[in-house]
Design a protein around this motif. Structure first.
Motif, mmCIF file in Angstrom:
data_model
loop_
_atom_site.group_PDB
_atom_site.id
_atom_site.type_symbol
_atom_site.label_atom_id
_atom_site.label_comp_id
_atom_site.label_asym_id
_atom_site.label_seq_id
_atom_site.Cartn_x
_atom_site.Cartn_y
_atom_site.Cartn_z
ATOM 1 N N SER A 1 46.563 49.951 33.700
ATOM 2 C CA SER A 1 45.327 50.689 33.930
ATOM 3 C C SER A 1 44.257 49.835 34.594
ATOM 4 N N GLY A 2 44.479 48.533 34.645
ATOM 5 C CA GLY A 2 43.516 47.651 35.270
ATOM 6 C C GLY A 2 42.429 47.170 34.323
ATOM 7 N N ALA A 3 42.515 47.577 33.029
ATOM 8 C CA ALA A 3 41.463 47.223 32.078
ATOM 9 C C ALA A 3 41.361 45.711 31.898
ATOM 10 N N SER A 4 42.477 44.998 32.072
ATOM 11 C CA SER A 4 42.469 43.556 31.848
ATOM 12 C C SER A 4 42.276 42.768 33.137
ATOM 13 N N TYR A 5 42.194 43.447 34.256
ATOM 14 C CA TYR A 5 42.100 42.746 35.533
ATOM 15 C C TYR A 5 40.687 42.225 35.766
ATOM 16 N N LYS A 6 40.599 40.949 36.142
ATOM 17 C CA LYS A 6 39.334 40.348 36.537
ATOM 18 C C LYS A 6 39.497 39.798 37.951
ATOM 19 N N PRO A 7 38.745 40.345 38.914
ATOM 20 C CA PRO A 7 38.884 39.894 40.298
ATOM 21 C C PRO A 7 38.659 38.405 40.430
ATOM 22 N N GLN A 8 39.479 37.778 41.252
ATOM 23 C CA GLN A 8 39.335 36.357 41.543
ATOM 24 C C GLN A 8 39.312 36.143 43.050
ATOM 25 N N ASP A 9 38.606 35.108 43.479
ATOM 26 C CA ASP A 9 38.614 34.735 44.883
ATOM 27 C C ASP A 9 40.049 34.536 45.357
ATOM 28 N N GLY A 10 40.368 35.126 46.492
ATOM 29 C CA GLY A 10 41.687 34.944 47.083
ATOM 30 C C GLY A 10 42.698 36.004 46.726
ATOM 31 N N PHE B 1 36.837 38.318 47.713
ATOM 32 C CA PHE B 1 35.967 37.173 47.487
ATOM 33 C C PHE B 1 34.840 37.599 46.556
ATOM 34 N N ILE B 2 34.410 36.686 45.703
ATOM 35 C CA ILE B 2 33.296 36.946 44.795
ATOM 36 C C ILE B 2 32.030 36.395 45.443
ATOM 37 N N ASN B 3 31.074 37.278 45.703
ATOM 38 C CA ASN B 3 29.792 36.882 46.280
ATOM 39 C C ASN B 3 28.663 37.309 45.349
ATOM 40 N N ASN B 4 27.840 36.369 44.945
ATOM 41 C CA ASN B 4 26.745 36.651 44.014
ATOM 42 C C ASN B 4 27.229 37.373 42.761
ATOM 43 N N GLY B 5 28.393 36.962 42.274
ATOM 44 C CA GLY B 5 28.939 37.512 41.040
ATOM 45 C C GLY B 5 29.636 38.846 41.187
ATOM 46 N N TYR C 1 32.625 42.590 54.912
ATOM 47 C CA TYR C 1 32.747 42.589 53.458
ATOM 48 C C TYR C 1 32.447 43.989 52.945
ATOM 49 N N THR C 2 33.330 44.518 52.096
ATOM 50 C CA THR C 2 33.144 45.836 51.493
ATOM 51 C C THR C 2 33.207 45.687 49.976
ATOM 52 N N PRO C 3 32.253 46.244 49.222
ATOM 53 C CA PRO C 3 32.341 46.175 47.757
ATOM 54 C C PRO C 3 33.695 46.691 47.266
ATOM 55 N N LEU C 4 34.273 46.005 46.307
ATOM 56 C CA LEU C 4 35.616 46.342 45.834
ATOM 57 C C LEU C 4 35.735 47.804 45.416
ATOM 58 N N ASN C 5 34.774 48.304 44.649
ATOM 59 C CA ASN C 5 34.858 49.694 44.196
ATOM 60 C C ASN C 5 34.835 50.672 45.364
ATOM 61 N N SER C 6 34.028 50.384 46.375
ATOM 62 C CA SER C 6 33.972 51.250 47.558
ATOM 63 C C SER C 6 35.285 51.191 48.318
ATOM 64 N N TRP C 7 35.865 50.014 48.374
ATOM 65 C CA TRP C 7 37.142 49.837 49.072
ATOM 66 C C TRP C 7 38.237 50.667 48.403
ATOM 67 N N ILE C 8 38.299 50.588 47.079
ATOM 68 C CA ILE C 8 39.303 51.345 46.334
ATOM 69 C C ILE C 8 39.081 52.844 46.498
ATOM 70 N N ALA C 9 37.821 53.286 46.415
ATOM 71 C CA ALA C 9 37.504 54.714 46.504
ATOM 72 C C ALA C 9 37.885 55.307 47.851
#
Length: 198
Positions: free
Chosen positions: A15-24, A54-58, A71-79
């Motif tokens: 479900s992705g609940a445990s996923y934490k984005p990491q650089d790369g 990539f993580i930018n400003n957290g 650069y596209t916010p991750l949530n926007s990219w997925i949506a």
């Protein structure tokens, strides 16, 4: 009881609940465009688009070649993806150091703003999605994520693919052009899956 615990861990992972984005991290999806359909047909895979996180400003962003390299916010990219499906992979036997991450970001900065490459050329004047991610890893860390191919190695037989090839190249299709496909990167033995919604 142990079975229930293991099952809950599996559900959490899927479900992705445990996923934490990491650089790369490398993220794959299917888009609904005409070109994306063609890419999926020639590569016989559901993956037509790829980017690098990539993580930018957290906050997590996907660095991608879409209309330009941006650069596209991750949530926007997925949506934006087909049914919001995606797969995220990470290097299997290589924990990125701060120096590695800095190298990746430095190389990425050399591509930012470049226009999208509808011709799938291998020079750096224009960039397509998998070319961008492949070159970032290769030039920063000497890691080749996925097997390079030539255009002639793909299945070019579908009517949609033939039509797009005709529109872009006329009768001069560059069959020997070096290319990297999203699915070639997806299948790289250097990567493991860390999150999936498919």
């Amino acid at each position: 009881m142990r079975f229930i615990f293991v099952f809950m861990l599996w559900v959490s992972f899927v479900s992705g609940a445990s996923y934490k984005p990491q650089d790369g991290d490398i993220i794959f999806q299917s888009l609904q465009s005409r070109q994306s359909q063609a890419v999926e047909q020639v590569t016989d895979s559901p993956y037509s688009h790829v980017g690098i996180i990539f993580i930018n400003n957290g906050q997590p962003y996907v660095f991608e070649a879409i209309s330009n390299v941006i650069y596209t916010p991750l949530n926007s990219w997925i949506a934006r993806g087909n049914h919001k499906n995606y797969v995220i992979k990470r290097l299997k036997d290589h924990n990125l150091s701060n120096n590695d991450i800095e190298k990746l970001k430095q190389v990425a900065s050399t591509f930012e703003g470049k226009p999208y490459d509808i011709w799938f050329g291998w020079d750096d004047n224009y960039m397509y999605c998998s070319e961008l991610v492949w070159k970032i890893y290769d030039r920063a860390l000497k890691l080749k994520i996925g097997q390079l191919q030539t255009i002639k190695e793909f299945d070019l037989s579908s009517p949609l693919v033939k039509q797009i090839l005709k529109e872009r190249y006329g009768n001069d299709i560059p069959y020997q052009e070096t290319v990297i496909s999203p699915v070639a990167m997806y299948n790289s033995p250097l990567l493991i899956t860390v999150d999936k919604q498919w």
